[in-house]
Design an enzyme around this catalytic site. Structure first.
Site, short mmCIF file in Angstrom:
data_model
loop_
_atom_site.label_atom_id
_atom_site.label_comp_id
_atom_site.label_asym_id
_atom_site.label_seq_id
_atom_site.Cartn_x
_atom_site.Cartn_y
_atom_site.Cartn_z
N GLU A 281 0.88 -1.26 -0.20
CA GLU A 281 0.38 -0.08 0.25
C GLU A 281 0.72 1.13 -0.31
OE1 GLU A 281 -2.22 -0.28 4.06
OE2 GLU A 281 -3.05 -2.29 2.81
N GLY A 283 2.18 5.09 -0.34
CA GLY A 283 1.80 6.40 -0.92
C GLY A 283 2.71 7.47 -1.33
N CYS A 357 -2.62 33.51 8.98
CA CYS A 357 -2.46 34.34 10.91
C CYS A 357 -2.19 32.93 11.99
CB CYS A 357 -3.28 35.32 10.86
SG CYS A 357 -3.83 36.49 10.02
N1 LLP Z 1 -1.51 1.91 4.17
C1 LLP Z 1 -2.47 2.45 5.57
C2 LLP Z 1 -3.19 1.41 6.18
C3 LLP Z 1 -1.72 4.09 6.24
O1 LLP Z 1 -2.52 4.26 7.30
C4 LLP Z 1 -1.05 4.59 5.08
C5 LLP Z 1 -0.47 6.09 5.51
C6 LLP Z 1 0.02 4.25 3.72
C7 LLP Z 1 -1.22 2.77 3.68
C8 LLP Z 1 0.39 5.06 2.79
O2 LLP Z 1 1.54 5.39 3.68
P1 LLP Z 1 3.16 6.15 2.69
O3 LLP Z 1 3.62 4.00 1.26
O4 LLP Z 1 2.59 7.31 2.26
O5 LLP Z 1 3.89 6.21 3.97
N2 LLP Z 1 0.43 13.21 6.92
C9 LLP Z 1 1.73 12.23 7.05
C10 LLP Z 1 1.91 10.95 6.06
C11 LLP Z 1 0.39 10.07 7.18
C12 LLP Z 1 0.70 8.85 7.20
C13 LLP Z 1 -0.55 8.10 6.88
N3 LLP Z 1 -0.90 6.56 6.35
C14 LLP Z 1 2.91 13.48 6.24
O6 LLP Z 1 2.49 14.21 5.78
O7 LLP Z 1 3.87 12.36 6.63
#
Ligand code: LLP
Length: 429
Positions: A281, A283, A357
């Site tokens: 998964e 992202g 702000c």
């Molecule tokens: N699968 C699940 C169940 C997740 O909760 C997440 C991310 C992913 C996959 C994808 O993770 P990645 O490959 O993107 O690391 N807003 C934060 C990151 C929050 C990630 C939340 N979950 C940031 O800007 O660093």
């Protein structure tokens, strides 16, 4: 010359380009703040996973929370990816680009009955279940619809992903997943409920992970469970190792996606589970370094000399703010900031801040930059968790977005019109 971690961003003379597109020209054409993404970068990031998985049963499910703009989803859908969703809203988006339910996995700790119903009607491939009550509610919803819900339990393996506490998810004290020690009992319950079909097992230990070892530790814990389940007569079809692979924002050196995948596959083989379908998964690692946020310098506010009256720091005030890009304010995240035209003038040290702000409204602190008002700056590595975390704070419409490929460009989202921000509001008598 390309920039660290972002091979699709680079200098042509003194002009910063994304693929073959001049970023300053894009900003002048569409206005700022503007997100710009490279389609080739996204495709090549996915290809790195796909190549390492070739010949193995697998599905790379893009975690669309990182960037859910329709044209981004379309790019991955066309390249054959699956999708990891966490809400009914994300389900609607991914269905809107024509993705089949069988390519969608549904994660998240707080799925509502309505969301479960819609996902069942769409025929999602799997629900990643995060608690015992959720399992029972899903069983009811599926029974009422007269269908069987495919489930996988998200196990919390209690390993430290070594990342920022807000984005670490696989520790005992995090809200995510089902404790490892409870998993066997919950699987037995799931297997006994006629409206559920146990299909897999899942874990996700955090985000911006820069080491391989936490993945392998989590995998070992999950494989212990797979084996215990097999002894119990519960056979699984897939194992989902989640996402979380980090990217280079500054000087981080995460493993390459292909290397990580190869090590995971080796461990699966070594323990005799090579036939399990592997789901991932990712992202951030698919989109993070494919995008930049372009912003124009509004004002320079130089600080006072030491020992004299006035503010102590140099502030470079730009037209993008924490509402456009939340990561610095929320996680104190460091993101590269580069002028789109190189000035051959002495640099000074600036805090790059937005118009919102709040003192927390900054994009970068203590940056060496040669800048003038009217210049366009690029905030790098902004393709993931940029636009998706944008808000309307201070009644600021969200940025426009463009996709580029070679020297072609498409406006993929219009700048948000301020009137639409209060269109659903009502005055009272
Ligand atoms: N699968 C699940 C169940 C997740 O909760 C997440 C991310 C992913 C996959 C994808 O993770 P990645 O490959 O993107 O690391 N807003 C934060 C990151 C929050 C990630 C939340 N979950 C940031 O800007 O660093």
């Amino acid at each position: 010359m390309t920039l660290p971690g972002a091979p699709f961003v680079g200098w042509r003379g003194d002009a910063l380009h994304l693929e073959d597109c001049d970023l300053q020209a894009l900003a002048r054409e569409h206005g700022t703040p503007l997100y710009a993404y490279s389609r080739s970068a996204m495709r090549s990031a996915l290809a790195a996973y796909e190549q390492a998985l070739a010949g193995r049963p697998h599905l790379v499910c893009y975690a669309m929370k990182a960037n859910s703009s329709l044209a981004v989803l379309q790019t991955f859908a066309q390249a054959g990816a699956g999708f990891d969703i966490v809400s009914g809203g994300e389900l609607a988006r991914v269905l809107a680009v024509g993705v089949e339910g069988s390519r969608i996995v549904f994660s998240g700790v707080g799925k509502t009955r309505a969301e479960m119903r819609r996902a069942l009607q769409a025929g999602v491939r799997c629900f990643n279940i995060e608690s015992e009550p959720e399992l029972r509610v899903l069983a009811e919803v599926a029974r009422d619809l007269g269908v069987r819900a495919p489930v996988s339990l998200r196990v919390n393996p209690d390993v430290d992903a070594g990342t920022h506490p807000y984005i670490s998810t696989g520790l005992r004290d995090n809200k995510f997943g089902i404790a490892h020690e409870r998993a066997l009992a919950v699987y037995r319950e799931a297997a006994s409920l006629p409206s559920l079909q146990v299909v897999g097992i899942d874990c996700h230990i955090g985000s911006q992970i820069t080491e391989t070892s936490p993945y392998l530790d989590a995998l070992d814990r999950v494989l212990d469970l797979v084996e215990a389940l097999a002894r119990d007569g519960i056979a699984l079809q897939h194992l989902d190792v989640g996402g979380g692979l980090g990217i280079t924002y500054r000087d981080e050196q995460p493993p390459a996606a292909g290397d990580l995948v190869r090590q995971v596959l080796q461990r699966l083989d070594a323990r005799g589970h090579g036939a399990l379908e592997l789901l991932l998964e990712p992202g951030r690692s698919l989109v993070g370094n494919a995008g930049v946020l372009l912003t124009e310098v509004l004002y320079l506010k130089p600080g006072a000399e030491a020992g004299t009256a006035g503010q102590g720091k140099n502030f470079c005030i730009v037209d993008a703010a924490m509402n456009d890009l939340m990561r610095p304010a929320m996680y104190e995240a460091w993101m590269g900031i580069v002028p789109c035209r190189r000035r051959h003038e002495p640099a000074a040290t600036w805090d790059v801040v937005g118009p919102v702000c709040e003192s927390g409204d900054w994009l970068g602190r203590d940056r060496e930059l040669a800048v003038q008002p009217g210049d366009v700056l690029a905030v790098l590595s902004a393709g993931a968790y940029g636009m998706t975390m944008a808000s309307n704070y201070n009644t600021r419409g969200r940025a426009a977005e463009v996709m580029v490929e070679g020297d072609r460009q498409w406006l993929i989202r219009e700048r948000e019109d301020v009137k639409s921000l209060f269109a659903g509001e009502r005055l009272i008598d």
